[in-house]
Structure formats: structure tokens, C-alpha cells
Design a protein around this motif. Structure first.
Motif, PDB file in Angstrom:
ATOM      1  N   GLY A   1       0.816  -1.211   0.000  1.00  0.00           N
ATOM      2  CA  GLY A   1       0.000   0.000   0.000  1.00  0.00           C
ATOM      3  C   GLY A   1       0.848   1.259   0.000  1.00  0.00           C
ATOM      4  N   ASP A   2       1.958   1.242   0.747  1.00  0.00           N
ATOM      5  CA  ASP A   2       2.849   2.399   0.777  1.00  0.00           C
ATOM      6  C   ASP A   2       3.456   2.659  -0.594  1.00  0.00           C
ATOM      7  OD1 ASP A   2       2.340   2.776   3.445  1.00  0.00           O
ATOM      8  OD2 ASP A   2       4.205   1.855   4.147  1.00  0.00           O
ATOM      9  N   LYS A   3       3.826   1.594  -1.307  1.00  0.00           N
ATOM     10  CA  LYS A   3       4.395   1.757  -2.649  1.00  0.00           C
ATOM     11  C   LYS A   3       3.363   2.352  -3.601  1.00  0.00           C
ATOM     12  CE  LYS A   3       7.788  -1.952  -2.399  1.00  0.00           C
ATOM     13  NZ  LYS A   3       8.183  -3.267  -2.901  1.00  0.00           N
TER      14      LYS A   3
ATOM     15  N   GLN B   1       1.216   7.053  -6.622  1.00  0.00           N
ATOM     16  CA  GLN B   1       0.099   7.941  -6.922  1.00  0.00           C
ATOM     17  C   GLN B   1       0.463   9.390  -6.623  1.00  0.00           C
ATOM     18  OE1 GLN B   1      -2.835   6.941  -8.403  1.00  0.00           O
ATOM     19  NE2 GLN B   1      -3.051   9.137  -8.664  1.00  0.00           N
ATOM     20  N   LYS B   2       1.145   9.629  -5.507  1.00  0.00           N
ATOM     21  CA  LYS B   2       1.564  10.992  -5.173  1.00  0.00           C
ATOM     22  C   LYS B   2       2.546  11.531  -6.203  1.00  0.00           C
ATOM     23  CE  LYS B   2       0.804  11.051  -0.216  1.00  0.00           C
ATOM     24  NZ  LYS B   2       1.403  11.291   1.098  1.00  0.00           N
ATOM     25  N   LEU B   3       3.474  10.691  -6.646  1.00  0.00           N
ATOM     26  CA  LEU B   3       4.441  11.101  -7.657  1.00  0.00           C
ATOM     27  C   LEU B   3       3.741  11.415  -8.974  1.00  0.00           C
ATOM     28  CD1 LEU B   3       7.438  11.490  -8.290  1.00  0.00           C
ATOM     29  CD2 LEU B   3       7.526   9.084  -8.937  1.00  0.00           C
TER      30      LEU B   3
ATOM     31  N   LEU C   1       2.007  14.757  -8.691  1.00  0.00           N
ATOM     32  CA  LEU C   1       2.964  15.855  -8.762  1.00  0.00           C
ATOM     33  C   LEU C   1       3.398  16.109 -10.201  1.00  0.00           C
ATOM     34  CD1 LEU C   1       4.862  17.886  -7.355  1.00  0.00           C
ATOM     35  CD2 LEU C   1       6.529  16.034  -7.202  1.00  0.00           C
ATOM     36  N   LEU C   2       3.722  15.043 -10.920  1.00  0.00           N
ATOM     37  CA  LEU C   2       4.147  15.199 -12.309  1.00  0.00           C
ATOM     38  C   LEU C   2       3.028  15.761 -13.177  1.00  0.00           C
ATOM     39  CD1 LEU C   2       6.229  11.934 -12.802  1.00  0.00           C
ATOM     40  CD2 LEU C   2       7.076  14.271 -12.581  1.00  0.00           C
ATOM     41  N   SER C   3       1.810  15.326 -12.937  1.00  0.00           N
ATOM     42  CA  SER C   3       0.701  15.839 -13.743  1.00  0.00           C
ATOM     43  C   SER C   3       0.467  17.321 -13.457  1.00  0.00           C
ATOM     44  CB  SER C   3      -0.571  15.028 -13.491  1.00  0.00           C
ATOM     45  OG  SER C   3      -1.020  15.204 -12.173  1.00  0.00           O
TER      46      SER C   3
END
Length: 54
Positions: free
Chosen positions: A33-35, A40-42, A45-47
Motif C-alpha cells: 500500500g505504501d508503494k 500515486q503521489k508522484l 505531482l508530475l501531472s
């Protein structure tokens, strides 16, 4: 067959208590889940960085 060696039977591993299995399973699910959360957060951020118009 005369030239073949017999397979070794699989050795059963040491039996674990159900509580130990639950803890190990919970740890593995937490890591998974952490991965996914990090990915998803990365991606978010990129989007935001590369979104057109901003």
C-alpha cells in the motif's frame, strides 16, 4: 528408470502460529500500500507540473 535419480520430497517448513502469519501478512500489505501511495503521489505531482495551461 535406471539412470534417473528420484526427486527429493519437499521438506515442510516450520509451522507458524496463525498470529505470526497475520502479522506478516499485514506488514506485506502495508508495504504494498505504501508503494502504491507513493506512486500515486508522484504521478499527481508530475501531472501538476506538466499540465498544459499552468
Amino acid at each position: 528408470m535406471p539412470g534417473r535419480k528420484a526427486r527429493k520430497s519437499a521438506q515442510p517448513g516450520p509451522t507458524r502460529a496463525p498470529e505470526e502469519l497475520e502479522v506478516e501478512c499485514a506488514i506485506q500489505l502495508r508495504k504494498f500500500g505504501d508503494k502504491l501511495n507513493f506512486r500515486q503521489k508522484l504521478l499527481n505531482l508530475l501531472s501538476k507540473l506538466f499540465r498544459s495551461g499552468t
